[in-house]
Motif scaffolding. Structure first.
Motif, short mmCIF file in Angstrom:
data_model
loop_
_atom_site.label_atom_id
_atom_site.label_comp_id
_atom_site.label_asym_id
_atom_site.label_seq_id
_atom_site.Cartn_x
_atom_site.Cartn_y
_atom_site.Cartn_z
N ASN A 84 1.02 -1.33 0.00
CA ASN A 84 0.05 -0.05 -0.05
C ASN A 84 0.87 1.52 0.11
OD1 ASN A 84 -2.41 -1.24 0.17
ND2 ASN A 84 -2.35 -1.44 2.18
N GLN A 85 0.56 2.30 -0.76
CA GLN A 85 1.41 3.68 -1.07
C GLN A 85 0.43 4.62 -0.93
OE1 GLN A 85 3.48 3.12 -4.68
NE2 GLN A 85 5.19 2.22 -3.85
N VAL A 86 0.90 5.77 -0.21
CA VAL A 86 0.20 6.84 -0.11
C VAL A 86 0.55 7.61 -1.45
CG1 VAL A 86 -0.23 9.01 0.95
CG2 VAL A 86 0.09 6.97 2.31
N ARG A 87 -0.44 7.83 -2.43
CA ARG A 87 -0.14 8.57 -3.53
C ARG A 87 -0.30 10.06 -3.31
NH1 ARG A 87 -3.77 7.34 -8.19
NH2 ARG A 87 -2.49 9.11 -9.02
N LYS A 88 -1.56 10.71 -2.89
CA LYS A 88 -1.29 12.07 -2.49
C LYS A 88 -2.33 12.33 -1.41
CE LYS A 88 -4.58 13.01 -6.44
NZ LYS A 88 -4.67 13.81 -7.46
N ILE A 89 -2.59 13.54 -0.86
CA ILE A 89 -3.66 13.92 -0.14
C ILE A 89 -4.38 14.93 -0.81
CG2 ILE A 89 -4.50 15.06 2.19
CD1 ILE A 89 -1.94 13.79 3.57
N ARG A 90 -5.88 14.45 -1.20
CA ARG A 90 -6.53 15.36 -2.06
C ARG A 90 -7.57 16.17 -1.00
NH1 ARG A 90 -9.42 11.52 -4.24
NH2 ARG A 90 -11.57 12.39 -3.25
N PHE A 91 -7.50 17.49 -1.45
CA PHE A 91 -8.37 18.55 -0.90
C PHE A 91 -9.91 18.77 -1.69
CE2 PHE A 91 -9.73 23.05 -0.43
CZ PHE A 91 -10.34 23.00 0.67
N GLU A 92 -10.87 18.84 -0.82
CA GLU A 92 -12.27 18.87 -1.34
C GLU A 92 -12.84 20.03 -0.37
OE1 GLU A 92 -14.67 15.78 -2.14
OE2 GLU A 92 -13.39 14.85 -3.59
N LYS A 93 -13.10 21.20 -0.70
CA LYS A 93 -13.86 21.93 -0.03
C LYS A 93 -15.25 21.56 0.28
CE LYS A 93 -14.69 27.01 0.45
NZ LYS A 93 -14.62 28.28 -0.15
N GLY A 94 -15.79 21.62 1.50
CA GLY A 94 -17.06 21.16 1.67
C GLY A 94 -18.12 22.38 1.76
N GLU A 95 -19.20 22.21 2.12
CA GLU A 95 -20.09 23.07 2.24
C GLU A 95 -20.03 23.90 3.37
OE1 GLU A 95 -21.30 19.57 4.69
OE2 GLU A 95 -20.93 19.79 2.59
N GLN A 96 -20.43 25.31 3.07
CA GLN A 96 -20.47 26.26 4.14
C GLN A 96 -22.09 26.67 4.67
OE1 GLN A 96 -18.54 29.86 3.20
NE2 GLN A 96 -19.16 31.02 5.11
N ASN A 97 -22.16 26.61 5.87
CA ASN A 97 -23.42 26.80 6.60
C ASN A 97 -23.29 27.69 7.40
OD1 ASN A 97 -24.70 24.48 5.00
ND2 ASN A 97 -24.25 22.98 7.09
N GLY A 98 -23.72 29.11 7.32
CA GLY A 98 -23.72 30.27 7.80
C GLY A 98 -22.12 30.61 8.20
N ASN A 99 -21.54 30.36 9.61
CA ASN A 99 -20.33 30.94 9.83
C ASN A 99 -19.51 29.60 10.11
OD1 ASN A 99 -21.25 30.09 12.19
ND2 ASN A 99 -20.89 31.78 13.33
N THR A 100 -19.87 28.31 9.69
CA THR A 100 -19.27 27.12 9.81
C THR A 100 -18.90 26.54 8.30
OG1 THR A 100 -20.38 26.65 11.58
CG2 THR A 100 -19.25 24.87 10.57
N ILE A 101 -17.82 26.23 8.27
CA ILE A 101 -17.08 25.58 6.87
C ILE A 101 -16.62 24.30 7.15
CG2 ILE A 101 -14.89 26.49 6.70
CD1 ILE A 101 -15.43 26.82 3.58
N THR A 102 -16.75 23.15 6.03
CA THR A 102 -16.22 21.85 6.33
C THR A 102 -15.24 21.81 5.37
OG1 THR A 102 -18.34 21.06 7.30
CG2 THR A 102 -16.57 19.49 6.38
#
Length: 171
Positions: A84-102
């Motif tokens: 098993n090899q780590v290829r990369k860490i991919r970023f996905e911006k989640g949804e923003q609800n009011g003043n909270t972001i995932t």
């Protein structure tokens, strides 16, 4: 001379968000176990990890008014007849609800055919990230998932760590 110093400055900054992967090494340990009923000693070899496994987590390195610097770390297992090899860490911006972001980060693990060395039990990985905080966001939730990209039996990513940073002003 000015051009050389400019390249030196640019190369220092480019290494800040690089994925770092290190092997988790073991060493053989000889164990002798005596079976009391038969009175015979049986010797066998086990492996003891000499490299510490990093716990999967997300933690803050620094924060100012506009940016949040944090580190993503974790480990994967890899031994025996599959690598098993780590290829990369991919970023996905989640949804923003009011003043909270995932923010969601996916560690892409690729399984390749072959045989892993007997002294390797897996890999630790770390990656430093910088996130520019929008003006209206006060709570940042960061989730880290492990995703096996070429394993048909494991289609759903597994949540390995999550951290919530609350930046409301304390009175």
């Amino acid at each position: 001379m000015i051009l050389t110093s400019l390249f030196a400055v640019l190369s220092c900054k480019g290494n800040a968000q690089k994925l770092q992967v290190t092997a988790i090494y073991t060493e053989p340990k000889r164990v002798i176990k005596e079976i009391s009923e038969a009175g015979v000693a049986h010797a066998y070899t086990t492996h003891k990890e000499i490299t510490e496994r990093l716990d999967p987590k997300v933690f803050m390195l620094s924060k100012n008014a506009e940016t949040l610097k944090f580190r993503i770390q974790g480990n994967i297992s890899s031994d025996g007849h599959t690598i098993n090899q780590v290829r990369k860490i991919r970023f996905e911006k989640g949804e923003q609800n009011g003043n909270t972001i995932t923010l969601r980060y996916y560690t892409e693990v690729k399984r390749i055919p072959g045989k892993e060395s007997a002294n390797v039990r897996g890999y630790n990985y770390t990656k430093d990230e910088v996130y520019r905080i929008p003006a209206d966001v006060k709570i940042i939730k960061i989730e880290l998932y492990e995703e096996h990209i070429n394993d048909l039996s494991d289609t759903k990513p597994k949540l390995t760590a999550q951290q919530i940073f609350n930046f409301f002003a304390k009175i």
